[in-house]
Design a protein around this motif. Structure first.
Motif, PDB file in Angstrom:
ATOM      1  N   ASN A  61       0.879  -1.172   0.000  1.00 34.97           N
ATOM      2  CA  ASN A  61       0.000   0.000   0.000  1.00 34.97           C
ATOM      3  C   ASN A  61       0.910   1.214   0.000  1.00 34.97           C
ATOM      4  OD1 ASN A  61      -1.656   2.188   0.631  1.00 34.97           O
ATOM      5  ND2 ASN A  61      -2.991   0.983   1.960  1.00 34.97           N
ATOM      6  N   SER A  62       0.801   2.027  -1.040  1.00 33.67           N
ATOM      7  CA  SER A  62       1.714   3.168  -1.152  1.00 33.67           C
ATOM      8  C   SER A  62       1.605   4.109   0.041  1.00 33.67           C
ATOM      9  CB  SER A  62       1.450   3.943  -2.440  1.00 33.67           C
ATOM     10  OG  SER A  62       0.136   4.481  -2.477  1.00 33.67           O
ATOM     11  N   MET A  63       0.435   4.136   0.675  1.00 37.24           N
ATOM     12  CA  MET A  63       0.275   5.028   1.825  1.00 37.24           C
ATOM     13  C   MET A  63       1.155   4.589   2.987  1.00 37.24           C
ATOM     14  SD  MET A  63      -1.583   7.265   0.552  1.00 37.24           S
ATOM     15  CE  MET A  63      -1.613   8.265   2.040  1.00 37.24           C
ATOM     16  N   LYS A  64       1.500   3.295   3.044  1.00 40.53           N
ATOM     17  CA  LYS A  64       2.356   2.822   4.123  1.00 40.53           C
ATOM     18  C   LYS A  64       3.756   3.411   4.007  1.00 40.53           C
ATOM     19  CE  LYS A  64       4.080  -1.309   6.469  1.00 40.53           C
ATOM     20  NZ  LYS A  64       4.089  -2.794   6.517  1.00 40.53           N
ATOM     21  N   CYS A  65       4.282   3.444   2.782  1.00 43.70           N
ATOM     22  CA  CYS A  65       5.626   4.015   2.632  1.00 43.70           C
ATOM     23  C   CYS A  65       5.590   5.528   2.883  1.00 43.70           C
ATOM     24  CB  CYS A  65       6.216   3.688   1.268  1.00 43.70           C
ATOM     25  SG  CYS A  65       5.402   4.435  -0.144  1.00 43.70           S
ATOM     26  N   PHE A  66       4.479   6.170   2.526  1.00 42.70           N
ATOM     27  CA  PHE A  66       4.350   7.594   2.809  1.00 42.70           C
ATOM     28  C   PHE A  66       4.249   7.840   4.313  1.00 42.70           C
ATOM     29  CE2 PHE A  66       2.071   8.002  -1.535  1.00 42.70           C
ATOM     30  CZ  PHE A  66       3.288   7.944  -2.174  1.00 42.70           C
ATOM     31  N   ASP A  67       3.534   6.938   5.006  1.00 41.20           N
ATOM     32  CA  ASP A  67       3.416   7.067   6.466  1.00 41.20           C
ATOM     33  C   ASP A  67       4.772   6.909   7.146  1.00 41.20           C
ATOM     34  OD1 ASP A  67       0.711   7.497   6.317  1.00 41.20           O
ATOM     35  OD2 ASP A  67       0.148   5.424   6.779  1.00 41.20           O
ATOM     36  N   MET A  68       5.607   6.040   6.620  1.00 31.74           N
ATOM     37  CA  MET A  68       6.943   5.852   7.207  1.00 31.74           C
ATOM     38  C   MET A  68       7.746   7.142   7.147  1.00 31.74           C
ATOM     39  SD  MET A  68       7.955   2.029   5.828  1.00 31.74           S
ATOM     40  CE  MET A  68       9.514   1.968   6.720  1.00 31.74           C
ATOM     41  N   LEU A  69       7.563   7.910   6.073  1.00 27.26           N
ATOM     42  CA  LEU A  69       8.219   9.211   5.965  1.00 27.26           C
ATOM     43  C   LEU A  69       7.648  10.191   6.978  1.00 27.26           C
ATOM     44  CD1 LEU A  69       8.743  10.436   2.277  1.00 27.26           C
ATOM     45  CD2 LEU A  69      10.448  10.253   4.086  1.00 27.26           C
ATOM     46  N   GLU A  70       6.327  10.275   7.005  1.00 27.33           N
ATOM     47  CA  GLU A  70       5.659  11.241   7.877  1.00 27.33           C
ATOM     48  C   GLU A  70       5.942  10.956   9.346  1.00 27.33           C
ATOM     49  OE1 GLU A  70       3.600  13.992   6.420  1.00 27.33           O
ATOM     50  OE2 GLU A  70       1.767  12.858   5.989  1.00 27.33           O
ATOM     51  N   GLN A  71       6.032   9.675   9.692  1.00 28.00           N
ATOM     52  CA  GLN A  71       6.283   9.289  11.086  1.00 28.00           C
ATOM     53  C   GLN A  71       7.766   9.230  11.408  1.00 28.00           C
ATOM     54  OE1 GLN A  71       4.166   5.591  11.624  1.00 28.00           O
ATOM     55  NE2 GLN A  71       2.221   6.473  10.956  1.00 28.00           N
ATOM     56  N   LYS A  72       8.591   9.629  10.441  1.00 24.19           N
ATOM     57  CA  LYS A  72      10.043   9.703  10.616  1.00 24.19           C
ATOM     58  C   LYS A  72      10.677   8.353  10.939  1.00 24.19           C
ATOM     59  CE  LYS A  72       9.933  14.567  12.043  1.00 24.19           C
ATOM     60  NZ  LYS A  72      10.288  15.048  10.688  1.00 24.19           N
ATOM     61  N   GLN A  73      10.084   7.294  10.373  1.00 22.51           N
ATOM     62  CA  GLN A  73      10.703   5.972  10.511  1.00 22.51           C
ATOM     63  C   GLN A  73      11.871   5.815   9.540  1.00 22.51           C
ATOM     64  OE1 GLN A  73       7.401   3.339   9.857  1.00 22.51           O
ATOM     65  NE2 GLN A  73       6.552   3.628  11.910  1.00 22.51           N
ATOM     66  N   VAL A  74      11.864   6.611   8.481  1.00 23.82           N
ATOM     67  CA  VAL A  74      12.981   6.707   7.543  1.00 23.82           C
ATOM     68  C   VAL A  74      13.210   8.182   7.247  1.00 23.82           C
ATOM     69  CG1 VAL A  74      12.638   4.445   6.462  1.00 23.82           C
ATOM     70  CG2 VAL A  74      11.426   6.447   5.562  1.00 23.82           C
ATOM     71  N   ASP A  75      14.423   8.492   6.799  1.00 24.08           N
ATOM     72  CA  ASP A  75      14.747   9.896   6.529  1.00 24.08           C
ATOM     73  C   ASP A  75      14.316  10.333   5.130  1.00 24.08           C
ATOM     74  OD1 ASP A  75      15.906  10.029   9.019  1.00 24.08           O
ATOM     75  OD2 ASP A  75      17.933   9.633   8.289  1.00 24.08           O
ATOM     76  N   GLY A  76      14.359   9.420   4.168  1.00 22.11           N
ATOM     77  CA  GLY A  76      14.045   9.787   2.796  1.00 22.11           C
ATOM     78  C   GLY A  76      13.525   8.607   2.013  1.00 22.11           C
ATOM     79  N   LEU A  77      13.056   8.886   0.792  1.00 21.59           N
ATOM     80  CA  LEU A  77      12.391   7.876  -0.015  1.00 21.59           C
ATOM     81  C   LEU A  77      12.864   7.953  -1.466  1.00 21.59           C
ATOM     82  CD1 LEU A  77      10.034   5.804  -0.435  1.00 21.59           C
ATOM     83  CD2 LEU A  77       8.521   7.781  -0.716  1.00 21.59           C
ATOM     84  N   ILE A  78      13.253   6.795  -2.036  1.00 22.71           N
ATOM     85  CA  ILE A  78      13.548   6.693  -3.464  1.00 22.71           C
ATOM     86  C   ILE A  78      12.473   5.812  -4.086  1.00 22.71           C
ATOM     87  CG2 ILE A  78      15.150   5.910  -5.250  1.00 22.71           C
ATOM     88  CD1 ILE A  78      17.447   6.414  -3.338  1.00 22.71           C
ATOM     89  N   MET A  79      11.749   6.367  -5.044  1.00 26.59           N
ATOM     90  CA  MET A  79      10.697   5.632  -5.729  1.00 26.59           C
ATOM     91  C   MET A  79      11.230   5.167  -7.083  1.00 26.59           C
ATOM     92  SD  MET A  79       8.050   5.799  -3.664  1.00 26.59           S
ATOM     93  CE  MET A  79       6.798   5.179  -4.784  1.00 26.59           C
ATOM     94  N   LEU A  80      11.268   3.860  -7.310  1.00 24.21           N
ATOM     95  CA  LEU A  80      11.638   3.329  -8.615  1.00 24.21           C
ATOM     96  C   LEU A  80      10.394   3.095  -9.461  1.00 24.21           C
ATOM     97  CD1 LEU A  80      14.479   0.783  -7.718  1.00 24.21           C
ATOM     98  CD2 LEU A  80      14.603   3.249  -8.103  1.00 24.21           C
ATOM     99  N   THR A  81       9.268   3.565  -8.983  1.00 26.94           N
ATOM    100  CA  THR A  81       8.007   3.481  -9.698  1.00 26.94           C
ATOM    101  C   THR A  81       7.180   4.716  -9.387  1.00 26.94           C
ATOM    102  OG1 THR A  81       5.937   2.252  -9.965  1.00 26.94           O
ATOM    103  CG2 THR A  81       6.967   2.173  -7.813  1.00 26.94           C
ATOM    104  N   SER A  82       6.384   5.144 -10.357  1.00 23.14           N
ATOM    105  CA  SER A  82       5.457   6.263 -10.117  1.00 23.14           C
ATOM    106  C   SER A  82       4.022   5.756 -10.031  1.00 23.14           C
ATOM    107  CB  SER A  82       5.582   7.305 -11.244  1.00 23.14           C
ATOM    108  OG  SER A  82       5.290   6.725 -12.506  1.00 23.14           O
TER     109      SER A  82
END
Length: 344
Positions: free
Chosen positions: A103-124
């Motif tokens: 679920n793409s929202m899960k990876c977005f939530d990880m950013l918002e909740q500061k579980q990771v510092d940044g995100l590289i998307m190999l897909t749009s």
């Protein structure tokens, strides 16, 4: 379990000095740095990730979303990302967009909740509106694919130009019935490679046979199925350009099922130049992408964003290469056994 106090005692310095050394502050003498690092090594001390986060508000980890983790093309991109991230002391987490529970929202939530510092998307192929909104507040980089009209930093090749180039090469080999197995049309690279294919016909003022354009999904299985459909037509194509190497391999296997020789009876070309392309039978003519460099460049852009470095350039288009091997049948018309044509 070794603690920071143990390291301080071993190095004969204060806990604060150990902390400054580990956070790479400039206010520590060279002598103390050497003592602390030696103690860390001898005691095999591993800094507590939660404690580091509480001190710096950084996890020192990045998330990479891969469209299909089983596709070998992305393994080399991941190597480039991992290599640079490791050099910069960042951990890499991977999420597979093809997974049933993705679920793409899960990876977005990880950013918002500061579980990771940044995100590289190999897909749009995600919620693009949310992705654009998040990019205004968080470090996000797109690699391989892109979004039109956004300022999200992007690393890719020119898929339109590359697809036009390989199609024009097939025309130079005097093929007239040229078919194309596209990628999924909801993907930007599927649409771009189809556009490049069509441009080659437009430049030559040659009509396109609509029935020769069939959609695949980038898998070997879809290459096999679509090729079987093309070969069942009353007037079958002379050559097939598949939008990636895996579909090209599936297409060649289908031709063999129809008792056709590649390239003597029908030629096939692909795109990406995965490792198997040169070892397949016959070796595959394809567009080679600088996969490792794409990974390194995208990781470098992301880490520059995280370190608040100003970007002098945000859109990077890397060079692709047309690699000519047996599957296109060039040797049936020339005595050259191998060619490499650079994009210029």
């Amino acid at each position: 379990m070794t603690t920071i106090k143990d390291v301080a005692k071993q190095a004969n310095v204060s806990v604060a000095t150990v902390s400054r050394v580990l956070s790479k502050k400039d206010t520590v003498s060279e002598k103390n740095i050497k003592s602390v690092l030696q103690a860390v090594k001898e005691l095999n001390y591993k800094p507590n990730a939660l404690g580091r986060y509480l001190r710096t508000a950084h996890t020192k980890s990045i998330l990479v979303v891969v469209p299909d983790i089983t596709n070998p093309f992305f393994s080399d991109v991941m190597k480039g990302i991992q290599t640079l991230a490791t050099q910069r002391e960042y951990d890499v987490l991977v999420m597979d967009a093809e997974h049933a529970n993705f679920n793409s929202m899960k990876c977005f939530d990880m950013l918002e909740q500061k579980q990771v510092d940044g995100l590289i998307m190999l897909t749009s192929r995600v919620d693009q509106k949310t992705l654009v909104e998040l990019s205004r507040q968080h470090a996000i980089v797109l690699a391989c694919e892109y979004l039109e009209g956004t300022t999200i930093p992007t690393v890719s090749i020119d898929n339109v130009s590359a697809a036009r180039k390989i199609t024009e090469y097939l025309m130079e080999l005097n093929y007239t019935n040229i078919a194309h197995i596209t990628g999924p049309m909801e993907t930007v690279i599927g649409a771009d490679r189809l556009r490049g294919f069509k441009q080659a016909f437009q430049v030559k003022s040659v009509p396109i046979k609509a029935s020769y354009i069939q959609e695949g999904d980038f898998s070997i299985e879809s290459g096999y199925q679509v090729m079987s459909k093309l070969l069942s037509m009353e007037e079958r194509p002379d050559v097939v350009f598949a939008a990636n190497d895996e579909m090209a391999m599936g297409a060649i296997n289908a031709a063999k099922t129809f008792h056709l020789k590649v390239p003597e009876d029908i030629a096939v070309v692909g795109f990406d130049d995965i490792k198997m392309a040169s070892m397949f039978t016959p070796p595959l003519t394809t567009i080679s992408q600088p996969t490792f460099e794409i990974g390194q460049k995208s990781a470098g852009l992301l880490l520059d964003l995280l370190n608040k470095k100003p970007l002098t350039q945000s859109q990077f288009v890397l060079e692709d290469t047309l690699v000519v091997r047996e599957s296109c049948g060039h040797y049936l018309q020339t005595d050259k056994s191998d060619l490499v044509i650079n994009q210029k």
